[in-house]
Design a protein around this motif. Structure first.
Motif, PDB file in Angstrom:
ATOM      1  N   UNK A 188      49.298  11.552  -8.613  1.00 51.29           N
ATOM      2  CA  UNK A 188      50.686  11.217  -8.917  1.00 51.29           C
ATOM      3  C   UNK A 188      51.583  11.514  -7.728  1.00 51.29           C
ATOM      4  N   UNK A 189      52.417  10.543  -7.400  1.00 51.09           N
ATOM      5  CA  UNK A 189      53.382  10.694  -6.312  1.00 51.09           C
ATOM      6  C   UNK A 189      54.762  10.330  -6.846  1.00 51.09           C
ATOM      7  N   UNK A 190      55.763  11.113  -6.457  1.00 48.64           N
ATOM      8  CA  UNK A 190      57.131  10.866  -6.895  1.00 48.64           C
ATOM      9  C   UNK A 190      58.056  10.861  -5.698  1.00 48.64           C
ATOM     10  N   UNK A 191      59.044   9.971  -5.749  1.00 48.52           N
ATOM     11  CA  UNK A 191      60.046   9.883  -4.691  1.00 48.52           C
ATOM     12  C   UNK A 191      61.424   9.861  -5.330  1.00 48.52           C
ATOM     13  N   UNK A 192      62.304  10.730  -4.833  1.00 46.76           N
ATOM     14  CA  UNK A 192      63.719  10.747  -5.192  1.00 46.76           C
ATOM     15  C   UNK A 192      64.457  10.397  -3.903  1.00 46.76           C
ATOM     16  N   UNK A 193      65.134   9.248  -3.871  1.00 46.58           N
ATOM     17  CA  UNK A 193      65.707   8.783  -2.603  1.00 46.58           C
ATOM     18  C   UNK A 193      67.120   8.253  -2.805  1.00 46.58           C
ATOM     19  N   UNK A 194      67.927   8.369  -1.735  1.00 48.92           N
ATOM     20  CA  UNK A 194      69.283   7.809  -1.751  1.00 48.92           C
ATOM     21  C   UNK A 194      69.607   7.248  -0.375  1.00 48.92           C
ATOM     22  N   UNK A 195      70.285   6.116  -0.376  1.00 51.47           N
ATOM     23  CA  UNK A 195      70.761   5.483   0.852  1.00 51.47           C
ATOM     24  C   UNK A 195      72.042   4.757   0.522  1.00 51.47           C
ATOM     25  N   UNK A 196      73.161   5.177   1.116  1.00 49.48           N
ATOM     26  CA  UNK A 196      74.443   4.547   0.824  1.00 49.48           C
ATOM     27  C   UNK A 196      74.755   4.627  -0.659  1.00 49.48           C
ATOM     28  N   UNK A 197      74.938   3.467  -1.293  1.00 54.37           N
ATOM     29  CA  UNK A 197      75.239   3.417  -2.727  1.00 54.37           C
ATOM     30  C   UNK A 197      73.990   3.297  -3.585  1.00 54.37           C
ATOM     31  N   UNK A 198      72.818   3.277  -2.948  1.00 52.56           N
ATOM     32  CA  UNK A 198      71.571   3.121  -3.685  1.00 52.56           C
ATOM     33  C   UNK A 198      70.873   4.445  -3.945  1.00 52.56           C
ATOM     34  N   UNK A 199      70.395   4.629  -5.167  1.00 54.91           N
ATOM     35  CA  UNK A 199      69.622   5.815  -5.544  1.00 54.91           C
ATOM     36  C   UNK A 199      68.396   5.337  -6.309  1.00 54.91           C
ATOM     37  N   UNK A 200      67.221   5.886  -5.968  1.00 53.48           N
ATOM     38  CA  UNK A 200      65.982   5.476  -6.624  1.00 53.48           C
ATOM     39  C   UNK A 200      65.116   6.677  -6.973  1.00 53.48           C
ATOM     40  N   UNK A 201      64.458   6.543  -8.103  1.00 56.86           N
ATOM     41  CA  UNK A 201      63.385   7.464  -8.477  1.00 56.86           C
ATOM     42  C   UNK A 201      62.167   6.606  -8.777  1.00 56.86           C
ATOM     43  N   UNK A 202      61.035   6.918  -8.138  1.00 60.19           N
ATOM     44  CA  UNK A 202      59.798   6.184  -8.382  1.00 60.19           C
ATOM     45  C   UNK A 202      58.670   7.178  -8.604  1.00 60.19           C
ATOM     46  N   UNK A 203      57.939   6.974  -9.712  1.00 63.92           N
ATOM     47  CA  UNK A 203      56.732   7.757  -9.975  1.00 63.92           C
ATOM     48  C   UNK A 203      55.545   6.796  -9.986  1.00 63.92           C
ATOM     49  N   UNK A 204      54.560   7.112  -9.179  1.00 60.64           N
ATOM     50  CA  UNK A 204      53.377   6.256  -9.077  1.00 60.64           C
ATOM     51  C   UNK A 204      52.151   7.081  -9.434  1.00 60.64           C
ATOM     52  N   UNK A 205      51.300   6.514 -10.269  1.00 63.24           N
ATOM     53  CA  UNK A 205      50.057   7.174 -10.662  1.00 63.24           C
ATOM     54  C   UNK A 205      48.912   6.297 -10.166  1.00 63.24           C
ATOM     55  N   UNK A 206      48.210   6.793  -9.168  1.00 57.60           N
ATOM     56  CA  UNK A 206      47.124   6.023  -8.564  1.00 57.60           C
ATOM     57  C   UNK A 206      46.706   6.647  -7.245  1.00 57.60           C
ATOM     58  N   UNK A 207      45.891   5.930  -6.487  1.00 58.34           N
ATOM     59  CA  UNK A 207      45.307   6.506  -5.283  1.00 58.34           C
ATOM     60  C   UNK A 207      45.867   5.965  -3.969  1.00 58.34           C
ATOM     61  N   UNK A 208      46.893   5.125  -4.007  1.00 61.50           N
ATOM     62  CA  UNK A 208      47.490   4.648  -2.759  1.00 61.50           C
ATOM     63  C   UNK A 208      48.187   5.811  -2.052  1.00 61.50           C
ATOM     64  N   UNK A 209      48.327   5.699  -0.747  1.00 67.51           N
ATOM     65  CA  UNK A 209      48.929   6.764   0.059  1.00 67.51           C
ATOM     66  C   UNK A 209      50.448   6.810  -0.124  1.00 67.51           C
ATOM     67  N   UNK A 210      51.007   7.991   0.081  1.00 63.99           N
ATOM     68  CA  UNK A 210      52.456   8.183  -0.020  1.00 63.99           C
ATOM     69  C   UNK A 210      53.205   7.280   0.958  1.00 63.99           C
ATOM     70  N   UNK A 211      52.650   7.061   2.147  1.00 64.69           N
ATOM     71  CA  UNK A 211      53.317   6.215   3.145  1.00 64.69           C
ATOM     72  C   UNK A 211      53.550   4.802   2.624  1.00 64.69           C
ATOM     73  N   UNK A 212      52.588   4.264   1.878  1.00 61.32           N
ATOM     74  CA  UNK A 212      52.734   2.912   1.327  1.00 61.32           C
ATOM     75  C   UNK A 212      53.848   2.887   0.287  1.00 61.32           C
ATOM     76  N   UNK A 213      53.869   3.887  -0.576  1.00 60.35           N
ATOM     77  CA  UNK A 213      54.914   3.985  -1.596  1.00 60.35           C
ATOM     78  C   UNK A 213      56.287   4.133  -0.939  1.00 60.35           C
ATOM     79  N   UNK A 214      56.368   4.984   0.055  1.00 62.04           N
ATOM     80  CA  UNK A 214      57.626   5.239   0.758  1.00 62.04           C
ATOM     81  C   UNK A 214      58.138   3.981   1.444  1.00 62.04           C
TER      82      UNK A 214
END
Length: 199
Positions: free
Chosen positions: A161-187
């Motif tokens: 499981x990989x999770x990302x909490x991100x913000x850029x300007x007016x954009x805010x995202x939360x993504x949770x991924x369950x699987x074997x792909x690398x964090x770099x790909x998700x990011x």
């Protein structure tokens, strides 16, 4: 003086009516749709972009009415975040298994996306998302990362499981991924999508 008092009382009455109507407006501006298998004009991270497997097919999760809720997205509205999306996607790769032999490999994503009206709200919203989605376990695994493509970036990574909490300007995202792909790909996918709503 009487006219001023009348004006003030009328303003308060209008504000009270508008405040009382906001929940109903929000309900009226909420819609859930099934995610198509092809690309859509919605700034969410798609499972197929992370997995990039030609063998992956959609896993039907839970169906209510005509909508597969496990592969759906909901549009919402609020005064402070007039554009909001919540999305779920489930896949299955026959012929592959989880490393612990618990069954067929079935990756998934869950996303929340917000376009807020003031960029200054983003850090507080990220903190709220961490409270909502990270309150039960693993807060000590949260890692704040400096990244040129984000104003705020916090990641959490376990084996599956990989999770990302991100913000850029007016954009805010939360993504949770369950699987074997690398964090770099998700990011990389989060970076592409947040660019669409950050300005």
């Amino acid at each position: 003086m009487r006219k001023v008092n009348l004006l003030i009382s009328n303003v308060f009455i209008v504000l009270a009516i508008v405040t009382a109507a906001i929940p109903y407006i929000q309900l009226g501006m909420k819609e859930t749709l099934e995610l198509p298998t092809n690309d859509i004009d919605v700034p969410i991270v798609r499972l197929s972009d992370i997995e990039q497997s030609t063998e992956m097919v959609r896993e039907k999760a839970s169906t209510r009415g005509d909508i597969d809720r496990g592969n759906s997205y909901t549009y919402k509205w609020s005064i402070m975040a007039p554009t909001q999306y919540e999305a779920r996607e489930h896949g299955i790769v026959y012929g592959e298994e989880w490393n612990d032999a618990s069954g067929v490999y079935s990756p998934s994503t869950y996303s929340k996306v917000y376009k807020i009206i003031f960029p200054s709200m983003s850090e507080n919203l990220v903190d709220d998302l961490i409270e909502w989605h990270g309150m039960f376990e693993g807060k000590e695994k949260l890692l704040k990362v400096e990244h040129s493509s984000f104003n705020h970036l916090i990641i959490k990574e376990d084996d599956e499981t990989k999770e990302i909490f991100a913000a850029k300007g007016k954009g805010v995202m939360y993504v949770r991924y369950h699987g074997y792909a690398e964090m770099d790909i998700l990011l990389k996918n989060v970076e592409q999508q947040i660019r669409l709503i950050g300005e």
